[in-house]
Design a protein around this motif. Sequence first.
Motif, PDB file in Angstrom:
ATOM      1  N   SER A 252     -14.472  15.693 -37.762  1.00 15.08           N
ATOM      2  CA  SER A 252     -13.601  16.587 -36.992  1.00 15.08           C
ATOM      3  C   SER A 252     -13.196  15.938 -35.680  1.00 15.08           C
ATOM      4  CB  SER A 252     -14.315  17.908 -36.707  1.00 15.08           C
ATOM      5  OG  SER A 252     -14.692  18.505 -37.918  1.00 15.08           O
ATOM      6  N   LEU A 253     -14.154  15.290 -35.028  1.00 17.27           N
ATOM      7  CA  LEU A 253     -13.851  14.635 -33.756  1.00 17.27           C
ATOM      8  C   LEU A 253     -12.870  13.490 -33.957  1.00 17.27           C
ATOM      9  CD1 LEU A 253     -17.265  14.551 -31.906  1.00 17.27           C
ATOM     10  CD2 LEU A 253     -15.220  15.840 -31.301  1.00 17.27           C
ATOM     11  N   ALA A 254     -12.944  12.849 -35.107  1.00 14.84           N
ATOM     12  CA  ALA A 254     -12.023  11.744 -35.344  1.00 14.84           C
ATOM     13  C   ALA A 254     -10.627  12.264 -35.668  1.00 14.84           C
ATOM     14  CB  ALA A 254     -12.535  10.869 -36.483  1.00 14.84           C
ATOM     15  N   ILE A 255     -10.561  13.426 -36.314  1.00 19.35           N
ATOM     16  CA  ILE A 255      -9.256  13.998 -36.655  1.00 19.35           C
ATOM     17  C   ILE A 255      -8.527  14.451 -35.400  1.00 19.35           C
ATOM     18  CG2 ILE A 255      -8.122  15.952 -37.799  1.00 19.35           C
ATOM     19  CD1 ILE A 255     -10.296  15.826 -39.938  1.00 19.35           C
ATOM     20  N   LEU A 256      -9.293  15.048 -34.496  1.00 17.81           N
ATOM     21  CA  LEU A 256      -8.692  15.764 -33.371  1.00 17.81           C
ATOM     22  C   LEU A 256      -7.679  14.965 -32.545  1.00 17.81           C
ATOM     23  CD1 LEU A 256      -8.959  18.633 -32.218  1.00 17.81           C
ATOM     24  CD2 LEU A 256     -10.410  17.637 -30.446  1.00 17.81           C
ATOM     25  N   PRO A 257      -8.073  13.789 -32.003  1.00 19.23           N
ATOM     26  CA  PRO A 257      -7.109  13.107 -31.126  1.00 19.23           C
ATOM     27  C   PRO A 257      -5.807  12.748 -31.837  1.00 19.23           C
ATOM     28  CG  PRO A 257      -9.101  11.786 -31.447  1.00 19.23           C
ATOM     29  CD  PRO A 257      -9.341  13.078 -32.102  1.00 19.23           C
ATOM     30  N   VAL A 258      -5.919  12.296 -33.086  1.00 16.80           N
ATOM     31  CA  VAL A 258      -4.704  11.908 -33.809  1.00 16.80           C
ATOM     32  C   VAL A 258      -3.830  13.132 -34.035  1.00 16.80           C
ATOM     33  CG1 VAL A 258      -3.896  10.498 -35.713  1.00 16.80           C
ATOM     34  CG2 VAL A 258      -6.307  10.488 -35.121  1.00 16.80           C
ATOM     35  N   LEU A 259      -4.492  14.234 -34.364  1.00 18.92           N
ATOM     36  CA  LEU A 259      -3.751  15.457 -34.656  1.00 18.92           C
ATOM     37  C   LEU A 259      -2.984  15.928 -33.426  1.00 18.92           C
ATOM     38  CD1 LEU A 259      -3.467  17.242 -37.112  1.00 18.92           C
ATOM     39  CD2 LEU A 259      -5.209  18.736 -36.148  1.00 18.92           C
ATOM     40  N   VAL A 260      -3.671  15.899 -32.276  1.00 13.34           N
ATOM     41  CA  VAL A 260      -3.019  16.346 -31.037  1.00 13.34           C
ATOM     42  C   VAL A 260      -1.816  15.459 -30.735  1.00 13.34           C
ATOM     43  CG1 VAL A 260      -3.298  16.550 -28.554  1.00 13.34           C
ATOM     44  CG2 VAL A 260      -5.097  17.373 -30.085  1.00 13.34           C
ATOM     45  N   LEU A 261      -2.043  14.127 -30.827  1.00 13.05           N
ATOM     46  CA  LEU A 261      -0.948  13.200 -30.566  1.00 13.05           C
ATOM     47  C   LEU A 261       0.216  13.453 -31.528  1.00 13.05           C
ATOM     48  CD1 LEU A 261      -2.473   9.718 -29.801  1.00 13.05           C
ATOM     49  CD2 LEU A 261      -1.029  11.149 -28.367  1.00 13.05           C
ATOM     50  N   TYR A 262      -0.147  13.671 -32.783  1.00 13.78           N
ATOM     51  CA  TYR A 262       0.895  13.881 -33.785  1.00 13.78           C
ATOM     52  C   TYR A 262       1.704  15.124 -33.481  1.00 13.78           C
ATOM     53  CZ  TYR A 262       3.008  15.352 -38.165  1.00 13.78           C
ATOM     54  OH  TYR A 262       3.883  15.787 -39.097  1.00 13.78           O
ATOM     55  N   LEU A 263       0.997  16.206 -33.129  1.00 12.97           N
ATOM     56  CA  LEU A 263       1.727  17.444 -32.880  1.00 12.97           C
ATOM     57  C   LEU A 263       2.652  17.295 -31.673  1.00 12.97           C
ATOM     58  CD1 LEU A 263      -0.936  20.121 -33.755  1.00 12.97           C
ATOM     59  CD2 LEU A 263       1.011  19.336 -35.100  1.00 12.97           C
ATOM     60  N   ILE A 264       2.198  16.487 -30.684  1.00 10.04           N
ATOM     61  CA  ILE A 264       3.067  16.261 -29.525  1.00 10.04           C
ATOM     62  C   ILE A 264       4.307  15.465 -29.935  1.00 10.04           C
ATOM     63  CG2 ILE A 264       3.251  15.116 -27.281  1.00 10.04           C
ATOM     64  CD1 ILE A 264       0.254  15.680 -26.926  1.00 10.04           C
ATOM     65  N   PHE A 265       4.074  14.447 -30.782  1.00 12.03           N
ATOM     66  CA  PHE A 265       5.175  13.518 -31.067  1.00 12.03           C
ATOM     67  C   PHE A 265       5.917  13.809 -32.369  1.00 12.03           C
ATOM     68  CE2 PHE A 265       2.826  10.769 -28.090  1.00 12.03           C
ATOM     69  CZ  PHE A 265       3.864  10.487 -27.234  1.00 12.03           C
ATOM     70  N   SER A 266       5.493  14.872 -33.086  1.00 12.31           N
ATOM     71  CA  SER A 266       6.064  15.027 -34.425  1.00 12.31           C
ATOM     72  C   SER A 266       7.577  15.224 -34.385  1.00 12.31           C
ATOM     73  CB  SER A 266       5.394  16.173 -35.169  1.00 12.31           C
ATOM     74  OG  SER A 266       5.728  17.385 -34.563  1.00 12.31           O
ATOM     75  N   ARG A 267       8.064  15.951 -33.383  1.00 10.32           N
ATOM     76  CA  ARG A 267       9.523  16.152 -33.306  1.00 10.32           C
ATOM     77  C   ARG A 267      10.228  14.824 -33.136  1.00 10.32           C
ATOM     78  NH1 ARG A 267      11.576  21.060 -29.848  1.00 10.32           N
ATOM     79  NH2 ARG A 267      13.259  20.748 -31.309  1.00 10.32           N
ATOM     80  N   GLN A 268       9.629  13.998 -32.250  1.00 11.27           N
ATOM     81  CA  GLN A 268      10.184  12.686 -31.975  1.00 11.27           C
ATOM     82  C   GLN A 268      10.216  11.845 -33.250  1.00 11.27           C
ATOM     83  OE1 GLN A 268      10.965  12.071 -28.540  1.00 11.27           O
ATOM     84  NE2 GLN A 268      12.283  10.816 -29.817  1.00 11.27           N
ATOM     85  N   LEU A 269       9.103  11.937 -33.963  1.00 12.69           N
ATOM     86  CA  LEU A 269       8.967  11.150 -35.192  1.00 12.69           C
ATOM     87  C   LEU A 269      10.042  11.553 -36.184  1.00 12.69           C
ATOM     88  CD1 LEU A 269       6.833   9.254 -36.761  1.00 12.69           C
ATOM     89  CD2 LEU A 269       6.142  11.383 -37.824  1.00 12.69           C
ATOM     90  N   ILE A 270      10.178  12.855 -36.368  1.00  8.53           N
ATOM     91  CA  ILE A 270      11.128  13.337 -37.358  1.00  8.53           C
ATOM     92  C   ILE A 270      12.556  13.031 -36.917  1.00  8.53           C
ATOM     93  CG2 ILE A 270      12.093  15.446 -38.324  1.00  8.53           C
ATOM     94  CD1 ILE A 270       8.990  16.334 -38.280  1.00  8.53           C
ATOM     95  N   ARG A 271      12.814  13.209 -35.616  1.00  5.95           N
ATOM     96  CA  ARG A 271      14.143  12.893 -35.131  1.00  5.95           C
ATOM     97  C   ARG A 271      14.439  11.412 -35.353  1.00  5.95           C
ATOM     98  NH1 ARG A 271      14.399  14.135 -29.294  1.00  5.95           N
ATOM     99  NH2 ARG A 271      13.475  16.084 -29.947  1.00  5.95           N
ATOM    100  N   GLY A 272      13.419  10.598 -35.105  1.00  7.25           N
ATOM    101  CA  GLY A 272      13.595   9.156 -35.280  1.00  7.25           C
ATOM    102  C   GLY A 272      13.928   8.815 -36.720  1.00  7.25           C
ATOM    103  N   ILE A 273      13.180   9.421 -37.641  1.00  7.22           N
ATOM    104  CA  ILE A 273      13.428   9.123 -39.049  1.00  7.22           C
ATOM    105  C   ILE A 273      14.803   9.630 -39.455  1.00  7.22           C
ATOM    106  CG2 ILE A 273      12.663   9.528 -41.403  1.00  7.22           C
ATOM    107  CD1 ILE A 273       9.867   9.926 -40.323  1.00  7.22           C
ATOM    108  N   THR A 274      15.103  10.862 -39.059  1.00  8.76           N
ATOM    109  CA  THR A 274      16.345  11.447 -39.545  1.00  8.76           C
ATOM    110  C   THR A 274      17.565  10.860 -38.854  1.00  8.76           C
ATOM    111  OG1 THR A 274      15.959  13.254 -38.012  1.00  8.76           O
ATOM    112  CG2 THR A 274      15.388  13.636 -40.304  1.00  8.76           C
TER     113      THR A 274
END
Lengths: 279, 333, 310
Positions: A252-274
Amino acid sequence: MSRATASLPRTVGAHAALLAYTAIALFPVVVIVINSFKSRNAIFRTPLSPPTSETFDLIGYTMVLNQGDFFLYFQNSLIVTVASLFLVLLFGAMAAFALSEYRFRGNTLMGLYLALGIMIPIRLGTVAILQLMVASGLVNTLTALVLVYTAQGLPLAVFILSEFMKQVSDDLKNAGRIDGLSEYRIFFRLVLPLVRPSMATVAVFTMIPIWNDLWFPLILAPSEATKTITLGAQLFIGQYVTNWNAVLAALSLAILPVLVLYLIFSRQLIRGITSGAVK
Amino acid sequence: MGSLTIDKVKKSFGRVDVLKGIDLAVNDGEFVVFVGPSGCGKSTLLRIIAGLEDSTSGRVLIDGADVTVTPPANRGIAMVFQTYALYPHLTVRSNMSLGLKQIGTPAAEIDRRVTAASTMLSLEPYLERRPAELSGGQRQRVAIGRAVVREPKLFLFDEPLSNLDAALRVNTRLEIAQLHRRLKATMIYVTHDQVEAMTLADKIVVLNAGRIEQVGAPMDLYNKPANEFVAGFIGSPRMNFIDAAKLGEGQAKTIGVRPEHLTVDTGSGAWKGTVVHAEHLGADTNLYVETEKAGLLTVRIFGVYGAEAGSTLYVTPDPQRTYRFDADGKALA
Amino acid sequence: MAGEFAQQKKPIRWHIAVFLAPAVLVYTAVMIIPLFGTLQLSLFNAENQQRFFVGLDNFRKLFGDPRWSASFWNALWNNTWFFIIHMLVQNPIGIGLAALLSSPKLRFSAFYRTAIFIPTILSFVIVGFAWKLILSPLWGVAPNLLDLVGLKSLFTPWLGKEEYALTTLGLISVWQFVGIPMMLIYAALLSIPDEVIEAAEMDGITGMAQFWKIKLPLILPSIGIISILTFVGNFNAFDLIYSAQGALAGPNYSTDILGTFLYRTFFGFQLQTGDPYMGSAIASMMFLIILTGVCIYLFTIQTRLRRYQF
């Protein structure tokens, strides 16, 4: 779409399929996280129910955190990721600018040379990389990892960023030149700020594999002082494999930081891909 | 076969009312042009007729049948899009025949229709090419051909000429007019260009801010505009509007005179003024004259007229050809 | 005037070199030179700390020695199967999800997109262990779940059985990476202009027919790219197997793929000591396989896939 072109069964079917797949995607993560907050007995007796006041237990987390080293591992991962990311973005953007802005002999060839690394994985050179690091005394240093990850991230970064830099208006750069700006200033003052959104996309693409990598930490920097969180978690879990509380908490501790970062950047990621950066 | 009735159609996107209640009847075989400034709702109205967009309320009837919830393909219509919207992976022939294949039209019949349409639009040499290998004008003809082979009751054109250059636009305009004459089909055509509207239409529908301002034959709109908006929108250069109070007119709020209904004279006339700017177009000359009494006026003179900025002129309106509008912009008889 | 200028030499544009230098230096030193160093190393061997040239002996050993060749062909076949699973399961699911996501006016599509992509960002260590726990007969999450749908009898410890382990790991990897084809296809579908889709609606091509006749042909180039990315990723895979099954790729090497084989050879395991020269030979074979795949893609497949200008 209008009533005339939409159909209710189709919409319901789409939602059902997507919901089902979302459940499949999230289920393992959810099971791990909810069970990490439960006592050992509850983990086995009712693995699918969330923790209740009776079964709530943080013993796994105290065990993991008492290991103490995790903060060091986390710090190592952070240093390696941030430093590599910075170098990939800086060097990648500079090279991408040179390739997209100037016509010079060997331009295409240089582009192909740098693009080679997108298709050929850096891992195949591991044997010689280790020899190189041994020879230069960089084994078991974070510098070794930073160098490798910078090299690994550059090809895709150059490729994506040069696509974006081609879109920056020539008029703007020429206006800068007429105003007497040097080529360096044009790059740092005019072009870089304009491609910032694409830099964020590249950052996400570069960051995830670096943070998650197991191969190079295992081979180049397995010492206690230089372990990354991914390697640390791997070893810890291997060691405590029968201690379910500790294992679940560590996961759980290993999942957490990546998940938080992902949720912050997910819009950026998707915008970048699209926006067509990686098609 | 091919009449259209629009009955109290309203459309809102969220809180924005794009169409505020449209009623319209189109007869079989008519060429109707929707014209208006951008954002007036003309494209939305066309898309509602096509079934690509829902109306918030109201009905659409084709040949008397309510098609409000009928899928676009079953409405017996065909549409030509602004960006052509050709299927890039198919040849010209396949582009035209795909829709027919889908409904199971026999191959011989498809072939006959495609041949007929491509002959009509001079597309035969290009039938096996893909859209990427065609010029803009050819692509537009393919898009029209794709509509023609479906033999629809109703043709819909969504600003079909706006992506073409000026010369091609004139040619394609001519082709569309001929197409209408030959097929005698009902056509609805959306444009923001009033020249296209005037040259193509049997009937023009002027839209503004989600409402129909006036419906009528091109010359009716030119000669008898119902209000200030239509008067200003139809005709180029734009009609001059003069504050009636300046001219001492009692009832009207505004007086309108078209630039071509003003005459100039160096010696005498109604309004004395100074030429601010002159545009020499060869066939005619546009003068911008700052008059003492009526303000800045545009004057259109046929042929060459040697006037330069700074010279003094007298401008006189044709009394038979002035329009009066009340405070609401309505035309007064 | 013109002649004067022509005689002047163009000044050397140093800034181009400055912009290119850092990237090219790091990339060349840490990636390209070691890559060729590894290829070169595969032609050497060492005895008593003395390195000497052996030509293709390492490769002869790899293919001639029954023990080595058995391991190699086992790993290669396993790797191929791993790839086949991805092509048959991951990519169709990814395309299907993208097609659903791109339906116009679909509500919550951002939520679905974000959620389905989450496994992709997790590290192999997390994924490997999480699934190991879930599929473990000790814990009983999987048997419990199967019980809910009345299929408890189907449960076996999949990761522990030779005949299921590799397929199970393949499916776990599919679970993890399905987000990538989904996103790329989704982007490709979004780039199809609305008007083309509307034209199809007008032509009566709707629903599945629209997908097969209009959308699929237009996203073929993206599917090609996804296939080659899957190929490179799969033949370079290591972490998931290592996390879930360890370096020995158990049970009984049934999940051994080229990556784990390379790792074991290079570093040694149990009684066998590490052998960088044989390791290089395996890495060279992997290089050759990936290069062949990429070339086949670039020269035969990609040239046939048209990219359309809308």
